[in-house]
Scaffold this active site. Structure first.
Site, PDB file in Angstrom:
ATOM      1  N   ARG A  18      60.937  64.543 -47.804  1.00 34.76           N
ATOM      2  CA  ARG A  18      61.007  64.518 -49.335  1.00 34.76           C
ATOM      3  C   ARG A  18      60.430  65.748 -49.740  1.00 34.76           C
ATOM      4  NH1 ARG A  18      56.584  60.307 -49.985  1.00 34.76           N
ATOM      5  NH2 ARG A  18      55.717  60.993 -48.437  1.00 34.76           N
ATOM      6  N   LYS A  77      52.571  66.815 -49.295  1.00 31.67           N
ATOM      7  CA  LYS A  77      51.760  66.518 -48.513  1.00 31.67           C
ATOM      8  C   LYS A  77      50.572  67.402 -48.268  1.00 31.67           C
ATOM      9  CE  LYS A  77      51.837  62.761 -46.801  1.00 31.67           C
ATOM     10  NZ  LYS A  77      51.320  61.592 -47.449  1.00 31.67           N
ATOM     11  N   HIS A  95      44.469  63.860 -50.393  1.00 38.58           N
ATOM     12  CA  HIS A  95      43.623  62.946 -49.596  1.00 38.58           C
ATOM     13  C   HIS A  95      42.228  63.465 -49.361  1.00 38.58           C
ATOM     14  CE1 HIS A  95      47.262  60.578 -49.517  1.00 38.58           C
ATOM     15  NE2 HIS A  95      47.972  61.530 -48.894  1.00 38.58           N
ATOM     16  N   PHE A 134      55.179  57.167 -55.408  1.00 39.51           N
ATOM     17  CA  PHE A 134      56.501  56.710 -54.738  1.00 39.51           C
ATOM     18  C   PHE A 134      56.081  55.106 -54.205  1.00 39.51           C
ATOM     19  CE2 PHE A 134      56.191  61.161 -53.583  1.00 39.51           C
ATOM     20  CZ  PHE A 134      57.397  61.458 -53.220  1.00 39.51           C
ATOM     21  N   GLY A 197      53.402  45.054 -59.048  1.00 42.12           N
ATOM     22  CA  GLY A 197      53.099  46.486 -58.845  1.00 42.12           C
ATOM     23  C   GLY A 197      54.213  47.019 -58.511  1.00 42.12           C
ATOM     24  N   THR A 222      45.043  35.688 -56.196  1.00 40.41           N
ATOM     25  CA  THR A 222      43.994  36.286 -55.551  1.00 40.41           C
ATOM     26  C   THR A 222      42.632  36.233 -56.317  1.00 40.41           C
ATOM     27  OG1 THR A 222      44.558  38.711 -56.588  1.00 40.41           O
ATOM     28  CG2 THR A 222      45.432  37.891 -54.300  1.00 40.41           C
ATOM     29  N   SER A 270      49.728  49.905 -48.594  1.00 38.78           N
ATOM     30  CA  SER A 270      48.713  50.620 -49.226  1.00 38.78           C
ATOM     31  C   SER A 270      47.781  51.485 -48.405  1.00 38.78           C
ATOM     32  CB  SER A 270      47.675  49.763 -49.976  1.00 38.78           C
ATOM     33  OG  SER A 270      48.315  48.937 -50.933  1.00 38.78           O
ATOM     34  N   ASP A 272      44.908  52.437 -46.551  1.00 42.05           N
ATOM     35  CA  ASP A 272      43.726  52.859 -46.694  1.00 42.05           C
ATOM     36  C   ASP A 272      42.657  52.709 -45.805  1.00 42.05           C
ATOM     37  OD1 ASP A 272      42.056  54.638 -47.825  1.00 42.05           O
ATOM     38  OD2 ASP A 272      41.338  53.075 -49.343  1.00 42.05           O
ATOM     39  N   ASP A 309      51.394  55.996 -43.556  1.00 39.23           N
ATOM     40  CA  ASP A 309      50.967  56.449 -44.723  1.00 39.23           C
ATOM     41  C   ASP A 309      52.041  57.241 -45.523  1.00 39.23           C
ATOM     42  OD1 ASP A 309      51.050  58.844 -43.361  1.00 39.23           O
ATOM     43  OD2 ASP A 309      48.872  59.536 -43.812  1.00 39.23           O
ATOM     44  N   LEU A 311      55.606  56.148 -45.828  1.00 44.21           N
ATOM     45  CA  LEU A 311      56.620  55.027 -45.604  1.00 44.21           C
ATOM     46  C   LEU A 311      57.851  55.681 -46.641  1.00 44.21           C
ATOM     47  CD1 LEU A 311      54.807  51.683 -45.980  1.00 44.21           C
ATOM     48  CD2 LEU A 311      56.280  52.471 -44.291  1.00 44.21           C
TER      49      LEU A 311
END
Length: 360
Positions: A18, A77, A95, A134, A197, A222, A270, A272, A309, A311
């Site tokens: 990417r 990244k 990150h 993304f 989302g 939820t 997600s 994490d 992480d 995908l």
């Protein structure tokens, strides 16, 4: 007035095809008068010649270290591991703001070099929503891998998803999943958490395109708080909720140990596991395209977890084009980085480095 200089660095993470700036995005910026330098890359989904033909300056990979001091160094990244001070203004997903291992060392490099970090995860619109993400393609790809793993598990008992590689388009991915799914007469049900989302929408779209039963949960479902036994009654669970506050977990190992568990695959889009608010506290490290799954439960009723992480790298062309369309208008505002979303992103950096002295 001197126009802003954007320097697109070559990605170094293995298999990362990417880019944060497509040729179409580069042309938009060039037409607006920006200077655009692009590092040559053999792994980007877009050939370097596509940028060269538009008039971008082309330079060697990794040469951002010697870029003019006023250039914004753009990437996706993390930077390659090193220790030299960082003097430029960098834009990428770093990150380093959630207590990740080595985060302080990275931030200290900015303090020592006088540079700054504009983390794309914290680049937000006035309403607080991420300016560019993304998420859709992460959910789409994650759900696809979940189905592939479920078929491998259902077909071979102890089978699991083999290493995967990127594909040219979503149609190729759908064709592959459909072909594999045709190897069994059984059909999984898929529960998507965070269905409204970006990521949840992508996951649900993939599942519906395959004609599978889709169970969509969001805030209303939820609201009472987990753990949720309903998750164990689906064949595949896709989590697309990025939790930013302390909440009860969605699942626990005790819940998954029940004899009536139908669930065979969890996909944590997600992803994490290192943060303090992980709603799936059943694993402690990410997976990868080379090793996609973790065994959460063994025995005759195994449970696998996928937590990759990056995908969207499964579909580098479409995910880059989508992300680029969102990001280019933001980059066009870099002529005045001391206002709006760029000011907010810089304020986060300042806050995170406030207590990092040069000699600490």
């Amino acid at each position: 007035m001197k126009k802003t200089h954007i320097w697109l660095r070559a990605e170094t993470k293995p298999l990362e095809q990417r880019t944060a700036l497509t040729p179409a995005g580069a042309k938009t910026l060039l037409d607006a008068g920006f200077r655009v330098t692009v590092e040559d890359s053999t792994q980007s989904i877009f050939p370097t010649d596509d940028y060269r033909s538009l008039g971008c300056a082309i330079t060697a990979p990794g040469s951002w270290c010697d870029a003019p001091r006023d250039a914004f160094v753009l990437g996706l990244k993390e930077l390659p591991d090193d220790t030299f001070p960082l003097e430029h203004r960098h834009i990428y997903f770093a990150h380093v703001y959630k207590g990740q291992a080595g985060a302080k060392d990275v931030l200290r490099r900015y303090v020592e070099g006088g540079g700054a970090l504009y983390d794309l995860e914290f680049l937000t619109l006035d309403n607080g929503r991420r300016a560019a993400a993304f998420g859709y393609w992460a959910g789409f790809a994650g759900a696809a891998l979940g189905v592939l793993d479920w078929v491998a598990r259902a077909s071979g008992g102890q089978g699991k998803l083999e290493p995967v590689e990127s594909l040219p388009s979503k149609d190729d991915l759908l064709a592959r999943v459909s072909e594999v799914l045709g190897q069994t007469t059984a059909r999984p049900s898929v529960m998507v958490m965070g269905a409204r989302g970006r990521g949840g929408t992508g996951a649900a779209d993939l599942v519906k395109a395959l004609g599978l039963e889709t169970i969509e949960w969001d805030m209303e479902e939820t609201r009472a708080g987990g753990p949720f036994a309903e998750i164990t009654r689906a064949d595949i669970f896709v989590n697309c909720v990025l939790v930013s506050s302390d909440l009860p977990p969605f699942v626990t190992r005790e819940l998954l140990a029940g004899d009536d568990r139908r669930l065979g695959v969890i996909v944590d889009v997600s992803c994490d596991p290192y943060g303090p608010y992980n709603p799936l506290p059943i694993y402690d490290h990410c997976t990868s395209f080379e090793e996609p799954t973790i065994d959460i439960v063994g025995g005759s009723n195994p449970l696998h977890l996928i937590a990759i992480d990056n995908l969207p790298s499964l579909l580098p062309m479409e995910s880059s084009e989508d992300f680029g369309e969102q990001l280019v208008p933001c980059l066009a505002a870099l002529d005045d980085p001391d206002t709006g979303m760029w000011r907010r992103a810089c304020d986060v950096f300042v806050e995170k480095t406030r207590n990092l002295g040069k000699n600490q």
